[in-house]
Write a protein that holds these residues in place. Structure first.
Motif, mmCIF file in Angstrom:
data_model
loop_
_atom_site.group_PDB
_atom_site.id
_atom_site.type_symbol
_atom_site.label_atom_id
_atom_site.label_comp_id
_atom_site.label_asym_id
_atom_site.label_seq_id
_atom_site.Cartn_x
_atom_site.Cartn_y
_atom_site.Cartn_z
ATOM 1 N N GLY A 80 0.814 -1.200 0.000
ATOM 2 C CA GLY A 80 0.000 0.000 0.000
ATOM 3 C C GLY A 80 0.851 1.254 0.000
ATOM 4 N N GLY A 81 2.130 1.088 0.234
ATOM 5 C CA GLY A 81 3.071 2.206 0.225
ATOM 6 C C GLY A 81 4.026 2.039 -0.930
ATOM 7 N N GLN A 82 5.271 1.762 -0.602
ATOM 8 C CA GLN A 82 6.294 1.573 -1.620
ATOM 9 C C GLN A 82 6.133 0.245 -2.347
ATOM 10 N N GLU A 83 6.551 0.255 -3.608
ATOM 11 C CA GLU A 83 6.574 -0.979 -4.392
ATOM 12 C C GLU A 83 8.002 -1.515 -4.396
ATOM 13 N N HIS A 84 8.136 -2.826 -4.239
ATOM 14 C CA HIS A 84 9.435 -3.477 -4.234
ATOM 15 C C HIS A 84 9.472 -4.510 -5.345
ATOM 16 N N SER A 85 10.668 -4.777 -5.835
ATOM 17 C CA SER A 85 10.869 -5.762 -6.890
ATOM 18 C C SER A 85 11.785 -6.862 -6.366
ATOM 19 N N LEU A 86 11.306 -8.103 -6.484
ATOM 20 C CA LEU A 86 12.117 -9.263 -6.131
ATOM 21 C C LEU A 86 12.408 -10.026 -7.418
ATOM 22 N N PRO A 87 13.678 -10.320 -7.695
ATOM 23 C CA PRO A 87 14.004 -10.997 -8.952
ATOM 24 C C PRO A 87 13.540 -12.446 -8.958
ATOM 25 N N ILE A 88 13.131 -12.887 -10.122
ATOM 26 C CA ILE A 88 12.851 -14.305 -10.370
ATOM 27 C C ILE A 88 14.084 -14.853 -11.080
ATOM 28 N N PRO A 89 14.567 -16.034 -10.698
ATOM 29 C CA PRO A 89 15.773 -16.571 -11.342
ATOM 30 C C PRO A 89 15.674 -16.523 -12.872
ATOM 31 N N ALA A 90 16.794 -16.172 -13.501
ATOM 32 C CA ALA A 90 16.831 -15.959 -14.951
ATOM 33 C C ALA A 90 16.452 -17.190 -15.758
ATOM 34 N N ASP A 91 16.577 -18.384 -15.173
ATOM 35 C CA ASP A 91 16.260 -19.607 -15.915
ATOM 36 C C ASP A 91 14.876 -20.161 -15.599
ATOM 37 N N ARG A 92 14.084 -19.452 -14.772
ATOM 38 C CA ARG A 92 12.763 -19.943 -14.354
ATOM 39 C C ARG A 92 11.671 -18.976 -14.788
ATOM 40 N N PHE A 93 10.455 -19.524 -14.927
ATOM 41 C CA PHE A 93 9.273 -18.741 -15.317
ATOM 42 C C PHE A 93 8.094 -19.304 -14.539
ATOM 43 N N TYR A 94 7.308 -18.432 -13.925
ATOM 44 C CA TYR A 94 6.147 -18.887 -13.165
ATOM 45 C C TYR A 94 4.889 -18.697 -14.004
ATOM 46 N N LEU A 95 4.179 -19.785 -14.227
ATOM 47 C CA LEU A 95 2.917 -19.748 -14.951
ATOM 48 C C LEU A 95 1.812 -20.201 -14.011
ATOM 49 N N SER A 96 0.847 -19.327 -13.784
ATOM 50 C CA SER A 96 -0.284 -19.645 -12.921
ATOM 51 C C SER A 96 -1.505 -19.882 -13.805
ATOM 52 N N VAL A 97 -2.178 -21.000 -13.574
ATOM 53 C CA VAL A 97 -3.248 -21.472 -14.455
ATOM 54 C C VAL A 97 -4.548 -21.611 -13.669
ATOM 55 N N ALA A 98 -5.628 -21.034 -14.222
ATOM 56 C CA ALA A 98 -6.952 -21.159 -13.601
ATOM 57 C C ALA A 98 -7.928 -21.725 -14.623
ATOM 58 N N PRO A 99 -8.112 -23.051 -14.627
ATOM 59 C CA PRO A 99 -9.130 -23.613 -15.522
ATOM 60 C C PRO A 99 -10.509 -23.144 -15.051
ATOM 61 N N TYR A 100 -11.463 -23.158 -15.971
ATOM 62 C CA TYR A 100 -12.807 -22.711 -15.586
ATOM 63 C C TYR A 100 -13.874 -23.475 -16.347
ATOM 64 N N LEU A 101 -15.095 -23.408 -15.838
ATOM 65 C CA LEU A 101 -16.256 -24.010 -16.493
ATOM 66 C C LEU A 101 -17.182 -22.948 -17.073
ATOM 67 N N ARG A 102 -17.513 -21.930 -16.273
ATOM 68 C CA ARG A 102 -18.503 -20.927 -16.687
ATOM 69 C C ARG A 102 -17.977 -19.502 -16.746
ATOM 70 N N GLN A 103 -17.101 -19.124 -15.830
ATOM 71 C CA GLN A 103 -16.659 -17.729 -15.855
ATOM 72 C C GLN A 103 -15.173 -17.615 -15.566
ATOM 73 N N THR A 104 -14.574 -16.602 -16.164
ATOM 74 C CA THR A 104 -13.146 -16.343 -16.007
ATOM 75 C C THR A 104 -12.936 -14.836 -16.025
ATOM 76 N N HIS A 105 -11.704 -14.415 -16.021
ATOM 77 C CA HIS A 105 -11.368 -12.996 -16.128
ATOM 78 C C HIS A 105 -10.162 -12.859 -17.043
ATOM 79 N N ASP A 106 -10.044 -11.712 -17.687
ATOM 80 C CA ASP A 106 -8.878 -11.427 -18.510
ATOM 81 C C ASP A 106 -7.709 -11.103 -17.594
ATOM 82 N N CYS A 107 -6.560 -11.631 -17.928
ATOM 83 C CA CYS A 107 -5.378 -11.366 -17.116
ATOM 84 C C CYS A 107 -4.136 -11.627 -17.958
ATOM 85 N N PHE A 108 -3.077 -10.894 -17.677
ATOM 86 C CA PHE A 108 -1.797 -11.123 -18.343
ATOM 87 C C PHE A 108 -0.711 -11.424 -17.310
#
Length: 144
Positions: free
Chosen positions: A33-61
């Motif tokens: 709610g105050g300052q924004e901080h950045s934490l690095p993700i390892p250069a060889d890794r990528f996090y993909l978060s997946v939300a399967p759905y049946l009826r409703q979803t939301h747009d997200c990038f």
């Protein structure tokens, strides 16, 4: 990586209201709610978060583990992720979606592949990418 995992697993009802987070290809942006901080993700890794759905979803990038909500919380799903380049199976396992309706995967950076997900006899499949300009939030997998 540990911070991303913990945030995604937090029950939405137990999250501090002013805590905001956004997973990018190379960093986790986090704010209380105050300052924004950045934490690095390892250069060889990528996090993909997946939300399967049946009826409703939301747009997200960019996945917001403190804000994104998927429809299917606490559901068993089988996920298979295969690297296009060499056919390597990166993931082939059953998981239970988190309280926020998502399930997350740490994948190698800079690949393309196919993600298949099945749950309760329904399935979905899509191409994925883990490049610098790729989405970290996948909300378009309608189970049919």
């Amino acid at each position: 990586m540990e911070v991303v995992d913990r945030l995604d697993r937090l029950d939405p009802q137990q999250r501090p209201a002013d805590l905001k987070a956004s997973v990018r290809a190379g960093e986790l942006l986090i704010s209380d709610g105050g300052q924004e901080h950045s934490l690095p993700i390892p250069a060889d890794r990528f996090y993909l978060s997946v939300a399967p759905y049946l009826r409703q979803t939301h747009d997200c990038f960019y996945h917001a583990p403190t804000g994104c909500r998927g429809e299917l919380a606490g559901k068993q799903a089988h996920v298979k992720i295969v690297n296009d380049a060499d056919g390597t199976v990166l993931v082939d396992e059953s998981r239970t979606t988190f309280a926020n309706g998502f399930v997350g995967f740490w994948l190698p950076r800079d690949i393309t592949g196919i993600l298949q997900i099945t749950s309760d006899g329904k399935a979905a499949e899509t191409k994925i990418s883990t490049g610098e300009d790729a989405a970290t939030c996948l909300t378009t997998l309608r189970l049919a």
